[in-house]
Scaffold this motif. Sequence first.
Motif, PDB file in Angstrom:
ATOM      1  N   HIS A   1       2.351 -12.177 -11.138  1.00  0.00           N
ATOM      2  CA  HIS A   1       1.642 -11.302 -12.057  1.00  0.00           C
ATOM      3  C   HIS A   1       2.467 -10.727 -13.188  1.00  0.00           C
ATOM      4  CE1 HIS A   1      -1.781 -11.539  -9.415  1.00  0.00           C
ATOM      5  NE2 HIS A   1      -1.050 -11.139  -8.411  1.00  0.00           N
ATOM      6  N   MET A   2       3.668 -10.278 -12.923  1.00  0.00           N
ATOM      7  CA  MET A   2       4.407  -9.540 -13.942  1.00  0.00           C
ATOM      8  C   MET A   2       4.708 -10.390 -15.172  1.00  0.00           C
ATOM      9  SD  MET A   2       4.503  -6.486 -12.916  1.00  0.00           S
ATOM     10  CE  MET A   2       5.673  -5.704 -14.002  1.00  0.00           C
TER      11      MET A   2
ATOM     12  N   GLY B   1       0.252  -4.436  -2.274  1.00  0.00           N
ATOM     13  CA  GLY B   1       0.022  -5.533  -3.205  1.00  0.00           C
ATOM     14  C   GLY B   1      -0.107  -5.139  -4.660  1.00  0.00           C
ATOM     15  N   LYS B   2       0.172  -3.864  -4.988  1.00  0.00           N
ATOM     16  CA  LYS B   2       0.090  -3.400  -6.382  1.00  0.00           C
ATOM     17  C   LYS B   2       1.404  -2.756  -6.797  1.00  0.00           C
ATOM     18  CE  LYS B   2      -4.818  -2.747  -6.366  1.00  0.00           C
ATOM     19  NZ  LYS B   2      -5.834  -2.311  -7.258  1.00  0.00           N
ATOM     20  N   VAL B   3       1.677  -2.802  -8.087  1.00  0.00           N
ATOM     21  CA  VAL B   3       2.886  -2.181  -8.619  1.00  0.00           C
ATOM     22  C   VAL B   3       2.752  -0.672  -8.466  1.00  0.00           C
ATOM     23  CG1 VAL B   3       4.311  -1.812 -10.666  1.00  0.00           C
ATOM     24  CG2 VAL B   3       3.244  -4.051 -10.264  1.00  0.00           C
TER      25      VAL B   3
ATOM     26  N   VAL C   1      -0.727   1.242 -23.541  1.00  0.00           N
ATOM     27  CA  VAL C   1      -0.752  -0.196 -23.815  1.00  0.00           C
ATOM     28  C   VAL C   1      -1.902  -0.543 -24.757  1.00  0.00           C
ATOM     29  CG1 VAL C   1      -1.184  -2.458 -22.765  1.00  0.00           C
ATOM     30  CG2 VAL C   1       0.414  -0.874 -21.691  1.00  0.00           C
ATOM     31  N   GLN C   2      -3.070  -0.004 -24.487  1.00  0.00           N
ATOM     32  CA  GLN C   2      -4.244  -0.343 -25.289  1.00  0.00           C
ATOM     33  C   GLN C   2      -4.284   0.446 -26.588  1.00  0.00           C
ATOM     34  OE1 GLN C   2      -7.108   0.424 -22.235  1.00  0.00           O
ATOM     35  NE2 GLN C   2      -6.669  -1.497 -21.192  1.00  0.00           N
TER      36      GLN C   2
ATOM     37  N   MET D   1      -0.780  -7.055 -18.204  1.00  0.00           N
ATOM     38  CA  MET D   1      -1.248  -5.713 -18.519  1.00  0.00           C
ATOM     39  C   MET D   1      -2.618  -5.440 -17.895  1.00  0.00           C
ATOM     40  SD  MET D   1       1.141  -4.301 -20.022  1.00  0.00           S
ATOM     41  CE  MET D   1       2.636  -4.675 -20.890  1.00  0.00           C
ATOM     42  N   ASP D   2      -3.012  -6.253 -16.932  1.00  0.00           N
ATOM     43  CA  ASP D   2      -4.273  -6.067 -16.232  1.00  0.00           C
ATOM     44  C   ASP D   2      -4.184  -4.796 -15.385  1.00  0.00           C
ATOM     45  OD1 ASP D   2      -6.496  -6.141 -14.587  1.00  0.00           O
ATOM     46  OD2 ASP D   2      -6.089  -8.140 -13.804  1.00  0.00           O
TER      47      ASP D   2
END
Length: 146
Positions: free
Chosen positions: A14-15, A111-113, A55-56, A21-22
Motif C-alpha cells: 500500500h505505501m 492492518g492499518k497505518v 493531502v486533499q 493516500m487512500d
Amino acid sequence: MAATPTAREVFERHMFAAGAMDPALYAEDVVIETPFAAPGRPRCWEGREAFMSFVQGEGVSLPALTRRDVRIHESADPEVIVVEYELGGTIPGTDQETWAPFIGVLRVREGKVAHWREYQDPIVMAMATGRLPALLSSLGGAPAQA
C-alpha cells in the motif's frame, strides 16, 4: 477469514501503491510525522481526518516518482518496521533527474497505518517538486520566483 496484514505487507502493498493516500489505509487515530520538514511545512498530523484534509486541501502535488533501493528492516516489535528507500524523478520544467533518500518508521495496527515517521531531505524534496525558490525565500535566501 483473511489474516491481518503485517507491517511489511502494508508497506509493500500500500505505501508505494498509486492509492497510498487512500483514507482506508490509515487508522482513524493515525499519527504522521515528518520531523525534518522544511520551514513552514507541517511536522505532525494527528488523526486520519487531519492528514487527509492536508493531502486533499494542500494538494500534495508531487511529480511522478520512482522508488529504488528499498530496504525493509524488521524490528523486535512485529507491528513496527524501519524502511530505507530513495524517491526520484525529473525536476518539473527540466530534464534533470534527482534522487532523495528517505527513512521511515512504520507502525501498523489491525492492518492499518497507526504511526508513520518519515525522515527526508527537505532541500532535495523542494528541488524535486519545484519548490526550492520558496524554500530558499523562507530561509532568508533568494527571493521566491513564480
